[in-house]
Scaffold this motif. Structure first.
Motif, PDB file in Angstrom:
ATOM      1  N   ALA A  51       0.877  -1.169   0.000  1.00 17.14           N
ATOM      2  CA  ALA A  51       0.000   0.000   0.000  1.00 17.14           C
ATOM      3  C   ALA A  51       0.914   1.219   0.000  1.00 17.14           C
ATOM      4  O   ALA A  51       1.998   1.203   0.598  1.00 17.14           O
ATOM      5  CB  ALA A  51      -0.919   0.011   1.222  1.00 17.14           C
ATOM      6  N   SER A  52       0.502   2.263  -0.680  1.00 15.36           N
ATOM      7  CA  SER A  52       1.363   3.428  -0.863  1.00 15.36           C
ATOM      8  C   SER A  52       1.348   4.338   0.362  1.00 15.36           C
ATOM      9  O   SER A  52       0.289   4.637   0.915  1.00 15.36           O
ATOM     10  CB  SER A  52       0.914   4.215  -2.094  1.00 15.36           C
ATOM     11  OG  SER A  52       1.801   5.279  -2.365  1.00 15.36           O
ATOM     12  N   ALA A  53       2.534   4.775   0.774  1.00  8.87           N
ATOM     13  CA  ALA A  53       2.677   5.677   1.917  1.00  8.87           C
ATOM     14  C   ALA A  53       2.874   7.111   1.434  1.00  8.87           C
ATOM     15  O   ALA A  53       3.711   7.371   0.572  1.00  8.87           O
ATOM     16  CB  ALA A  53       3.869   5.266   2.781  1.00  8.87           C
ATOM     17  N   MET A  54       2.099   8.037   2.004  1.00 10.03           N
ATOM     18  CA  MET A  54       2.363   9.454   1.790  1.00 10.03           C
ATOM     19  C   MET A  54       3.510   9.903   2.687  1.00 10.03           C
ATOM     20  O   MET A  54       4.340  10.724   2.311  1.00 10.03           O
ATOM     21  CB  MET A  54       1.109  10.271   2.085  1.00 10.03           C
ATOM     22  CG  MET A  54      -0.031  10.018   1.116  1.00 10.03           C
ATOM     23  SD  MET A  54       0.395  10.471  -0.586  1.00 10.03           S
ATOM     24  CE  MET A  54       0.484  12.254  -0.448  1.00 10.03           C
ATOM     25  N   ARG A  55       3.530   9.397   3.893  1.00 10.58           N
ATOM     26  CA  ARG A  55       4.647   9.542   4.828  1.00 10.58           C
ATOM     27  C   ARG A  55       5.018   8.144   5.302  1.00 10.58           C
ATOM     28  O   ARG A  55       4.140   7.318   5.558  1.00 10.58           O
ATOM     29  CB  ARG A  55       4.259  10.406   6.037  1.00 10.58           C
ATOM     30  CG  ARG A  55       3.926  11.849   5.708  1.00 10.58           C
ATOM     31  CD  ARG A  55       5.186  12.631   5.321  1.00 10.58           C
ATOM     32  NE  ARG A  55       6.198  12.633   6.351  1.00 10.58           N
ATOM     33  CZ  ARG A  55       6.241  13.495   7.373  1.00 10.58           C
ATOM     34  NH1 ARG A  55       5.303  14.417   7.499  1.00 10.58           N
ATOM     35  NH2 ARG A  55       7.214  13.450   8.255  1.00 10.58           N
ATOM     36  N   ILE A  56       6.306   7.854   5.436  1.00 10.07           N
ATOM     37  CA  ILE A  56       6.742   6.518   5.822  1.00 10.07           C
ATOM     38  C   ILE A  56       6.640   6.384   7.337  1.00 10.07           C
ATOM     39  O   ILE A  56       7.286   7.148   8.073  1.00 10.07           O
ATOM     40  CB  ILE A  56       8.171   6.260   5.328  1.00 10.07           C
ATOM     41  CG1 ILE A  56       8.180   6.288   3.795  1.00 10.07           C
ATOM     42  CG2 ILE A  56       8.679   4.909   5.835  1.00 10.07           C
ATOM     43  CD1 ILE A  56       9.540   6.323   3.168  1.00 10.07           C
ATOM     44  N   TYR A  83       5.457   4.966  -2.715  1.00 13.55           N
ATOM     45  CA  TYR A  83       5.625   6.258  -2.049  1.00 13.55           C
ATOM     46  C   TYR A  83       4.921   7.353  -2.825  1.00 13.55           C
ATOM     47  O   TYR A  83       5.184   7.559  -4.006  1.00 13.55           O
ATOM     48  CB  TYR A  83       7.121   6.557  -1.938  1.00 13.55           C
ATOM     49  CG  TYR A  83       7.498   7.778  -1.141  1.00 13.55           C
ATOM     50  CD1 TYR A  83       7.206   7.876   0.216  1.00 13.55           C
ATOM     51  CD2 TYR A  83       8.175   8.830  -1.744  1.00 13.55           C
ATOM     52  CE1 TYR A  83       7.576   8.989   0.958  1.00 13.55           C
ATOM     53  CE2 TYR A  83       8.558   9.945  -1.016  1.00 13.55           C
ATOM     54  CZ  TYR A  83       8.253  10.023   0.334  1.00 13.55           C
ATOM     55  OH  TYR A  83       8.617  11.130   1.067  1.00 13.55           O
ATOM     56  N   ARG A  84       3.968   7.993  -2.169  1.00 12.92           N
ATOM     57  CA  ARG A  84       3.290   9.182  -2.666  1.00 12.92           C
ATOM     58  C   ARG A  84       2.663   8.990  -4.047  1.00 12.92           C
ATOM     59  O   ARG A  84       2.596   9.905  -4.854  1.00 12.92           O
ATOM     60  CB  ARG A  84       4.235  10.384  -2.647  1.00 12.92           C
ATOM     61  CG  ARG A  84       4.755  10.709  -1.250  1.00 12.92           C
ATOM     62  CD  ARG A  84       5.527  12.001  -1.200  1.00 12.92           C
ATOM     63  NE  ARG A  84       4.637  13.145  -1.290  1.00 12.92           N
ATOM     64  CZ  ARG A  84       4.045  13.753  -0.254  1.00 12.92           C
ATOM     65  NH1 ARG A  84       4.251  13.306   0.981  1.00 12.92           N
ATOM     66  NH2 ARG A  84       3.261  14.790  -0.437  1.00 12.92           N
ATOM     67  N   GLY A  85       2.203   7.777  -4.311  1.00 11.96           N
ATOM     68  CA  GLY A  85       1.430   7.515  -5.518  1.00 11.96           C
ATOM     69  C   GLY A  85       2.207   7.477  -6.813  1.00 11.96           C
ATOM     70  O   GLY A  85       1.627   7.258  -7.875  1.00 11.96           O
TER      71      GLY A  85
END
Length: 379
Positions: A194-199, A217-219
């Protein structure tokens, strides 16, 4: 009726197509791919996205041959859930995509970048169907895979599929993957699908020094981080271009329909000409990623006219490749876009894979070239 032998043939042919495209970054990935029966992890009904934006349903009950071909199509995701519910919308499906079986091209590339070593325990964030967990089990052993899924229905389906396919020793956990799973730590590797906007810092805390974290990361990107020897940071390059459905806790607000605001405010909008060519935002992924870091909470819709809008619809801008534009609202979005493009140019116009990320307990930074090069705070 499609037989086990038919599925094996489909799987082998798909592996050949992936190999021709040079998608297998390591031999073990192909071995795992050919060993795991993906058809056992695909639901009996799923949707696929067509170019016209519709989502027709593919049903094993009504067309088993088409269903089998779709399961082993290497370049298309299988949409298994909309709006945290069932994938039953069909042609009229609307709403947020909330779960899928990623395209096989993406799956094998992500595993190649992770490259976990045999016998090393790790954490998989975003169980979904359980398919990725089974592939990981082929590499490290089922007892060394712990997988976390926020949706209890998906987790239950994945548990049944793993058991049926012979991966009963994979540990499945229902929980919020942003928090990792402390009881199993420390991990040698963490993989998020799943993509993280912030890790999440929890992933770094739960990973042993020298361990690897791979996450979308961030789409736009796939980042590969290595945890420092002191455990106080993790850093690494963007390894690939990759888009995934976001972590549920990091989705942010939906984009509000700004058209009524535009209609009401167009006559009073500021007219201006940009001095920076913004077209690189649609051409260079490195520039686009930096834009989204430096201009948070803004959505771009490309076309003959580019539309920039804040997600709360309080500000908008229109821009044409001729440099002519309009903007309205408290945020001067064209000015923010110009500043982001200028920052990218001043950093040497880095490609997406020239960028990297460093995470510490109190901050996250995107950098260009190397970790001590030009950098920008991620907010």
């Amino acid at each position: 009726m499609t037989t086990t032998r038919d599925y094996a043939t489909l799987r082998h042919n798909c592996a050949e197509a992936l190999a021709v495209d040079r998608q297998f970054g390591a031999p073990w990935v192909r071995d795992a791919f050919e060993a795991v029966p993906r058809e056992m992890f695909a639901p009996s009904r799923f949707c696929i996205r067509e170019e016209d934006g519709t989502y027709p349903v593919v049903s094993r009950a009504t067309d088993p041959e088409a269903w089998g071909r779709a399961v082993y199509t290497h370049d298309r995701a299988l949409i298994t859930q909309f709006d945290d519910g069932d994938a039953t919308g069909g042609q009229a499906a609307v709403g947020r995509l909330s779960s899928s079986l990623s395209s096989l091209r993406v799956v094998v590339r992500q595993l190649s970048h992770l490259d976990p070593q045999p016998g090393r325990r790790g954490l998989h964030i975003g169980t979904g169907s359980g398919y990725d967990s089974a592939l990981l089990a082929e590499r490290v052993g089922a007892r060394n895979v712990i997988t976390v899924e926020v949706d209890h229905r998906l987790a239950a389906d994945a548990r049944r599929a793993l058991d049926t396919a012979g991966y009963g020793d994979v540990q499945t956990v229902v929980g919020d993957g942003e928090h990792g799973w402390p009881p199993g730590a420390p991990y040698s590797w963490v993989l998020s699908t799943a993509s993280a906007m912030r890790i999440p810092w929890a992933w770094i805390e739960q990973t042993a020094p020298g361990g690897v974290i791979v996450t979308p990361y961030r789409g736009l990107a796939l980042v590969r981080l290595v945890v420092a020897n002191d455990g106080e940071s993790a850093s690494g390059p963007i390894a690939d271009a990759m888009a995934f459905i976001p972590l549920r806790g990091q989705r942010g607000r939906d984009v509000v329909d700004v058209r009524p605001v535009i209609d009401a405010t167009m006559s009073g909008a500021e007219r201006l000409s940009t001095t920076v060519d913004l077209s690189v935002l649609g051409e260079a992924l490195g520039a686009e990623l930096l834009f989204h870091v430096l201009v948070p909470g803004v959505h771009i819709r490309f076309g003959e006219t580019w539309w920039f809008q804040s997600r709360d619809a309080s500000s908008w801008a229109a821009w044409k490749p001729t440099g002519q534009g309009r903007q309205w609202g408290p945020r001067r979005l064209l000015g923010e876009a110009e500043a982001a493009v200028t920052a990218w140019q001043e950093a040497g116009e880095p490609d997406l894979t020239d960028l990297g990320v460093t995470v510490r307990p109190d901050e996250e930074r995107l950098w260009a070239g190397r970790s001590d090069g030009p950098s920008w705070l991620v907010t």
